[in-house]
Scaffold this motif. Structure first.
Motif, PDB file in Angstrom:
ATOM      1  N   ALA A 529       0.833  -1.209   0.000  1.00 36.54           N
ATOM      2  CA  ALA A 529       0.000   0.000   0.000  1.00 36.54           C
ATOM      3  C   ALA A 529       0.866   1.256   0.000  1.00 36.54           C
ATOM      4  CB  ALA A 529      -0.925  -0.008   1.215  1.00 36.54           C
ATOM      5  N   ILE A 530       1.936   1.244   0.784  1.00 36.37           N
ATOM      6  CA  ILE A 530       2.864   2.381   0.824  1.00 36.37           C
ATOM      7  C   ILE A 530       3.454   2.625  -0.562  1.00 36.37           C
ATOM      8  CG2 ILE A 530       5.109   3.122   1.723  1.00 36.37           C
ATOM      9  CD1 ILE A 530       4.346   1.558   4.314  1.00 36.37           C
ATOM     10  N   THR A 531       3.800   1.543  -1.249  1.00 32.21           N
ATOM     11  CA  THR A 531       4.384   1.669  -2.587  1.00 32.21           C
ATOM     12  C   THR A 531       3.385   2.288  -3.558  1.00 32.21           C
ATOM     13  OG1 THR A 531       5.736  -0.288  -2.147  1.00 32.21           O
ATOM     14  CG2 THR A 531       5.536   0.404  -4.437  1.00 32.21           C
ATOM     15  N   PHE A 532       2.130   1.844  -3.514  1.00 27.19           N
ATOM     16  CA  PHE A 532       1.113   2.421  -4.398  1.00 27.19           C
ATOM     17  C   PHE A 532       0.898   3.906  -4.095  1.00 27.19           C
ATOM     18  CE2 PHE A 532      -0.406  -2.087  -4.822  1.00 27.19           C
ATOM     19  CZ  PHE A 532      -0.205  -2.185  -6.189  1.00 27.19           C
ATOM     20  N   PHE A 533       0.850   4.261  -2.800  1.00 29.78           N
ATOM     21  CA  PHE A 533       0.634   5.672  -2.471  1.00 29.78           C
ATOM     22  C   PHE A 533       1.852   6.506  -2.849  1.00 29.78           C
ATOM     23  CE2 PHE A 533       0.393   9.500   0.049  1.00 29.78           C
ATOM     24  CZ  PHE A 533      -0.948   9.841  -0.045  1.00 29.78           C
ATOM     25  N   MET A 534       3.044   5.952  -2.687  1.00 27.92           N
ATOM     26  CA  MET A 534       4.261   6.659  -3.079  1.00 27.92           C
ATOM     27  C   MET A 534       4.222   6.988  -4.572  1.00 27.92           C
ATOM     28  SD  MET A 534       8.177   5.476  -2.266  1.00 27.92           S
ATOM     29  CE  MET A 534       7.973   3.899  -3.105  1.00 27.92           C
ATOM     30  N   LEU A 535       3.723   6.053  -5.375  1.00 29.72           N
ATOM     31  CA  LEU A 535       3.593   6.301  -6.810  1.00 29.72           C
ATOM     32  C   LEU A 535       2.531   7.360  -7.087  1.00 29.72           C
ATOM     33  CD1 LEU A 535       3.857   2.591  -7.977  1.00 29.72           C
ATOM     34  CD2 LEU A 535       5.474   4.415  -8.540  1.00 29.72           C
ATOM     35  N   GLU A 536       1.444   7.347  -6.315  1.00 25.21           N
ATOM     36  CA  GLU A 536       0.431   8.394  -6.467  1.00 25.21           C
ATOM     37  C   GLU A 536       1.027   9.763  -6.165  1.00 25.21           C
ATOM     38  OE1 GLU A 536      -3.009  10.132  -3.736  1.00 25.21           O
ATOM     39  OE2 GLU A 536      -3.485   8.100  -4.402  1.00 25.21           O
ATOM     40  N   ASP A 537       1.807   9.844  -5.092  1.00 22.13           N
ATOM     41  CA  ASP A 537       2.429  11.108  -4.707  1.00 22.13           C
ATOM     42  C   ASP A 537       3.357  11.626  -5.797  1.00 22.13           C
ATOM     43  OD1 ASP A 537       2.009  12.782  -2.617  1.00 22.13           O
ATOM     44  OD2 ASP A 537       3.537  11.945  -1.308  1.00 22.13           O
ATOM     45  N   LEU A 538       3.997  10.704  -6.478  1.00 25.39           N
ATOM     46  CA  LEU A 538       4.971  11.079  -7.498  1.00 25.39           C
ATOM     47  C   LEU A 538       4.308  11.443  -8.818  1.00 25.39           C
ATOM     48  CD1 LEU A 538       8.039  11.293  -8.008  1.00 25.39           C
ATOM     49  CD2 LEU A 538       7.989   8.901  -8.733  1.00 25.39           C
ATOM     50  N   TYR A 539       3.222  10.717  -9.172  1.00 29.33           N
ATOM     51  CA  TYR A 539       2.641  10.887 -10.508  1.00 29.33           C
ATOM     52  C   TYR A 539       1.234  11.479 -10.516  1.00 29.33           C
ATOM     53  CZ  TYR A 539       6.542   8.073 -12.143  1.00 29.33           C
ATOM     54  OH  TYR A 539       7.795   7.613 -12.427  1.00 29.33           O
ATOM     55  N   SER A 540       0.511  11.478  -9.424  1.00 34.64           N
ATOM     56  CA  SER A 540      -0.826  12.070  -9.290  1.00 34.64           C
ATOM     57  C   SER A 540      -1.899  10.999  -9.102  1.00 34.64           C
ATOM     58  CB  SER A 540      -1.220  12.945 -10.495  1.00 34.64           C
ATOM     59  OG  SER A 540      -1.635  12.154 -11.597  1.00 34.64           O
ATOM     60  N   ARG A 541      -2.985  11.406  -8.462  1.00 33.32           N
ATOM     61  CA  ARG A 541      -4.141  10.537  -8.258  1.00 33.32           C
ATOM     62  C   ARG A 541      -4.764  10.159  -9.603  1.00 33.32           C
ATOM     63  NH1 ARG A 541      -7.842  10.407  -4.102  1.00 33.32           N
ATOM     64  NH2 ARG A 541      -5.988  10.281  -2.779  1.00 33.32           N
ATOM     65  N   GLU A 542      -4.745  11.081 -10.557  1.00 32.81           N
ATOM     66  CA  GLU A 542      -5.324  10.796 -11.875  1.00 32.81           C
ATOM     67  C   GLU A 542      -4.570   9.662 -12.570  1.00 32.81           C
ATOM     68  OE1 GLU A 542      -4.583  13.815 -10.736  1.00 32.81           O
ATOM     69  OE2 GLU A 542      -6.660  14.460 -10.366  1.00 32.81           O
ATOM     70  N   ALA A 543      -3.244   9.654 -12.430  1.00 37.72           N
ATOM     71  CA  ALA A 543      -2.451   8.579 -13.039  1.00 37.72           C
ATOM     72  C   ALA A 543      -2.794   7.235 -12.412  1.00 37.72           C
ATOM     73  CB  ALA A 543      -0.961   8.873 -12.884  1.00 37.72           C
ATOM     74  N   MET A 544      -2.989   7.219 -11.088  1.00 37.12           N
ATOM     75  CA  MET A 544      -3.340   5.965 -10.431  1.00 37.12           C
ATOM     76  C   MET A 544      -4.750   5.524 -10.819  1.00 37.12           C
ATOM     77  SD  MET A 544      -0.721   4.900  -8.924  1.00 37.12           S
ATOM     78  CE  MET A 544      -1.365   3.574  -7.912  1.00 37.12           C
ATOM     79  N   ALA A 545      -5.646   6.486 -11.053  1.00 38.17           N
ATOM     80  CA  ALA A 545      -6.994   6.132 -11.517  1.00 38.17           C
ATOM     81  C   ALA A 545      -6.920   5.479 -12.899  1.00 38.17           C
ATOM     82  CB  ALA A 545      -7.886   7.367 -11.555  1.00 38.17           C
ATOM     83  N   ARG A 546      -6.044   5.990 -13.761  1.00 36.64           N
ATOM     84  CA  ARG A 546      -5.859   5.358 -15.080  1.00 36.64           C
ATOM     85  C   ARG A 546      -5.313   3.939 -14.919  1.00 36.64           C
ATOM     86  NH1 ARG A 546      -3.969  10.631 -16.346  1.00 36.64           N
ATOM     87  NH2 ARG A 546      -1.788   9.986 -16.110  1.00 36.64           N
ATOM     88  N   PHE A 547      -4.391   3.781 -13.986  1.00 41.01           N
ATOM     89  CA  PHE A 547      -3.828   2.457 -13.702  1.00 41.01           C
ATOM     90  C   PHE A 547      -4.919   1.487 -13.251  1.00 41.01           C
ATOM     91  CE2 PHE A 547      -2.384  -0.019  -9.915  1.00 41.01           C
ATOM     92  CZ  PHE A 547      -1.727  -1.034 -10.584  1.00 41.01           C
ATOM     93  N   LEU A 548      -5.766   1.932 -12.330  1.00 45.12           N
ATOM     94  CA  LEU A 548      -6.829   1.065 -11.814  1.00 45.12           C
ATOM     95  C   LEU A 548      -7.810   0.678 -12.915  1.00 45.12           C
ATOM     96  CD1 LEU A 548      -7.469   2.934  -8.456  1.00 45.12           C
ATOM     97  CD2 LEU A 548      -6.557   0.616  -8.684  1.00 45.12           C
TER      98      LEU A 548
END
Length: 766
Positions: A529-548
């Motif tokens: 979970a920390i790794t996923f949030f770290m990636l969100e912090d680096l690339y944005s919530r929108e990028a993680m939404a695209r990933f999901l």
């Protein structure tokens, strides 16, 4: 003007010339194909009947043998002078074609062979159940050699032998005082290789399975496949069935088990509650289905389930899907549920209960059933919060809730909550106290799991310290819980707390009062979970939404995703291969990286990472802040990052966005200490500086500071002396004792020095 007779003569001469040319052409063709019968010469389309090339063409023009039968298309075209290679197995020569002659060229083309027999599908197979035919099987009990019968804990995955595609399951409990569930099952299996073995999971709580109660049929023919033997391997939780013939790969089978019994007491996959309200339910999430019925109980195997429960008539039943039929009997009722989607066996489930208050609504996807004895029987808040979580998860994943109804049921279960598709079981004490933030967290976690583990799964990996599937669910719970503003629990605060737990030592965990709560399962999930949030912090919530959305579109309700496939989706969603590298580096290692920063004031900066034994380099993005408040970002992998620097000192990851610790050289620590002691005050926030010295203290007590060169040790000692007039709050725990020997006068430090500090490489014995 020419006379008619003269024109007639000219026409006759032209016809004669054409006739001669035709004869010459036919003679040339006959010379080439003198072995071909007239009936094989041409068809209306100019295509010869299928024959072997070597029978038709002269040796030097024969085509190499083909695996497919060939026909030859006749085409007339002018060939430019060229050299044609010849099959070396026939003759090493070339044939040159004149450029001015029309030559008949034979081009091979593949015959449309009859298509392979289509694989027998599940729907066809289920329609043939009424036409199965039994055989008179020989009573052959001769010994057989079967690798699955060898006692071994490390057997292969069952999905390498057979996969389940569908279960028709009937379970029966005759009274609320009953200690046994009676069952029968029809399981549709597909062989993954040619085999004479069928393997299922069946734990020791399942009894009364005998050879005469097992039948195996071929779906394609409906014929029975005779069974040689049936073996229970209780330690491996396996049911091994050997048959008298080899079954081809990709064969769809019907396996019937006409009767078995499942023991209820002490069955970890079941929970019970007596007397009021009476509840019997499944707990497959942690323990699997193998303790209740035989199954291919692996996360990588998805199959549909059609379940019927026969139960006391005063009892209500809920399953993964809505009820499609009920049948009343004497003192009993048979309840059948709609067929599930293809999900892992661990996500099947049912609950039988009585005397619960129902809060149901035709306008909501959520039904709630809670005990009458609870002081707060109003369940409307549960419906509201679950609907909010469903809306958020649909938005994040691009996929709606996979079931028509989601039932939430309270129970005295010995865990906070559990789930299966369409069912959530919540510990009733949490329902009784809805104002607790933890109540919402647990409830939302179970809602999130309606997507993660039901719809989307991550393939099993050998890596036991990075639980990607559970970590993704935890990350989504952080994001979803943040929607409830009254709770004041942002995703950032959840990440900060999880990061602190993840990098803490056992001593630090005890000091921070979460040592007993932080289980190995939680640690494994939170690392991911920390790794996923770290990636969100680096690339944005929108990028993680695209990933999901990408992973749910590709793998949702289909197949499990590998870690590499998750990494690929991250690279696409973020537009950066670094995201993939970061994710996989954390997933494939067991700890977290330690970053070394060597900064020479006003001169140079070198950043690299300590390389533990038996681990691969991490990929880390490090943010730096210097004494002028200038920020810069650096990618660190297996190589050093070096550059010039005009700053007095630098601080890595000042806002704790990264999942790593940082160690500096003595000069950089000294400059930071000087900044603290400056009369004008330090431009860097105190919280950031305390983070720097917290990592230094960890490195000191773990002997991770650089002491390779003996001359460095006095440098560290002089640095520690400079810390003597800095507030002790900068150096937590035992660290203050170890950097300042003068503090030994205190009783606490006296024993700390003896037990810990004196054994360190940098023990200040001066």
């Amino acid at each position: 003007m020419p006379s008619k007779s003269r024109l007639l003569i000219i026409a006759l001469l032209l016809l004669a010339v054409l006739g001669v040319a035709s004869v010459v052409l036919l003679l040339r063709v006959n010379n080439i194909f003198d072995s071909v019968n007239d009936t094989n010469k041409t068809s209306r389309a100019g295509v010869f009947s299928p024959v072997n090339a070597s029978d038709v063409l002269p040796t030097r023009l024969a085509f190499p043998p083909s695996k497919e039968p060939a026909v030859y298309v006749v085409s007339d075209e002018v060939i430019n002078p060229s050299t044609t290679s010849v099959d070396p197995s026939t003759e090493s020569s070339t044939t040159t074609f004149p450029s001015t002659e029309a030559t008949t060229v034979f081009t091979p083309t593949t015959v449309a062979t009859s298509p392979e027999k289509p694989t027998f599908n599940l729907n066809e197979c289920r329609q043939r159940v009424g036409n199965l035919s039994k055989s008179q099987c020989p009573n052959d009990k001769s010994p057989i050699k079967n690798a699955w019968l060898e006692s071994s804990e490390n057997h292969a995955a069952l999905t390498t032998v057979n996969t389940a595609e569908h279960y028709d399951l009937e379970l029966r409990i005759n009274s609320k005082d009953e200690n046994v569930i009676e069952g029968s099952a029809r399981i549709y299996l597909r062989t993954q290789n040619a085999t004479s073995t069928i393997v299922l999971h069946a734990d020791r709580q399942i009894s009364d399975i005998f050879e005469e109660r097992i039948n195996v049929y071929s779906c394609e023919t409906g014929a029975q496949i005779c069974m040689h033997s049936m073996t229970r391997l209780f330690d491996q939780q396996l049911l091994v069935i050997s048959v008298n013939e080899e079954i081809p790969q990709d064969t769809l089978l019907i396996l019937e088990i006409t009767h078995f019994e499942t023991i209820i007491p002490y069955n970890a996959a079941l929970f019970t509650q007596k007397p009021m309200p009476w509840i019997l339910g499944t707990y497959f999430e942690k323990h699997g289905a193998r303790s209740v019925f035989p199954a291919v109980d692996e996360a990588d195997n998805r199959a549909t389930l059609a379940l019927c429960l026969t139960h006391p008539s005063e009892v209500s039943a809920r399953g993964n899907m809505p009820i499609i039929s009920t049948e009343s009997m004497i003192d009993l009722k048979k309840t059948c549920f709609d067929e599930t989607y293809a999900i892992p066996a661990s996500q099947y489930g049912f609950v039988l209960f009585d005397d619960l208050i129902a809060t149901e609504s035709d306008t909501s996807q959520v039904d709630v059933y809670i005990g009458k004895h609870l002081s707060n029987p109003d369940a409307k808040w549960i419906i509201s919060e679950v609907e909010t979580a469903i809306k958020k998860m649909t938005e994040l994943t691009g996929m709606p809730l996979s079931v028509p109804k989601l039932s939430v049921i309270s129970s005295l279960i010995d865990v906070d909550g559990t789930h299966s598709q369409g069912l959530i079981i919540l510990k009733e004490s949490w329902i009784e106290y809805p104002k607790y933030a933890l109540t919402y967290t647990i409830l939302i976690q179970e809602v999130v799991d309606q997507w993660i583990s039901n719809v989307f799964t991550v393939c099993n990996t050998a890596q036991s310290s990075f639980c990607a599937q559970e970590g993704l669910a935890t990350y989504l719970e952080w994001v979803t819980t943040a929607e409830f503003k009254a709770l004041n629990r942002s995703a950032r605060s959840r990440f900060d707390a999880a990061r602190q737990r993840a990098i803490a030592t056992k001593v630090e965990r005890q000091r921070l009062n979460f040592g007993n709560v932080f289980t190995p399962e939680m640690e494994c999930a939170e690392r991911a979970a920390i790794t996923f949030f770290m990636l969100e912090d680096l690339y944005s919530r929108e990028a993680m939404a695209r990933f999901l959305k990408d992973i749910f579109a590709k793998y949702g309700n289909k197949k499990c995703a590998t870690l590499e496939e998750l990494g690929d989706s991250l690279a696409v969603a973020t537009g950066s291969p670094v995201a993939r590298e970061m994710f996989l580096s954390y997933a494939q290692n067991e700890d977290y990286p330690v970053i070394n920063v060597n900064h020479q004031s006003g001169s140079s900066l070198v950043i690299d990472q300590q390389q533990p034994t038996n681990s691969t380099p991490y990929t880390v993005v490090v943010e730096l802040l210097d004494d002028t408040l200038k920020k810069s970002t650096h990618k660190i992998d297996g190589n050093q990052a070096a550059q010039a620097s005009n700053a007095q000192f630098v601080i890595a990851d000042p806002f704790n966005k990264g999942y790593f610790r940082t160690i500096y050289n003595p000069e950089n620590y000294g400059k930071i200490a000087a900044c603290i002691k400056s009369p004008q005050g330090c431009v860097i926030d105190t919280k950031i500086i305390k983070g720097v010295f917290t990592d230094m203290c960890w490195a000191l007590l773990e002997d991770r500071l650089d002491t390779k060169d003996s001359p460095q040790i006095p440098v560290w000692h002089r640095l520690f002396a400079e810390f003597s007039d800095i507030d002790k709050s900068y150096f937590p725990g035992d660290c203050n004792c170890c950097i300042n020997k003068r503090s030994v006068a205190g009783s606490h430090c006296k024993w700390t020095w003896r037990d810990k500090c004196s054994r360190l490489a940098l023990a200040n014995n001066s």
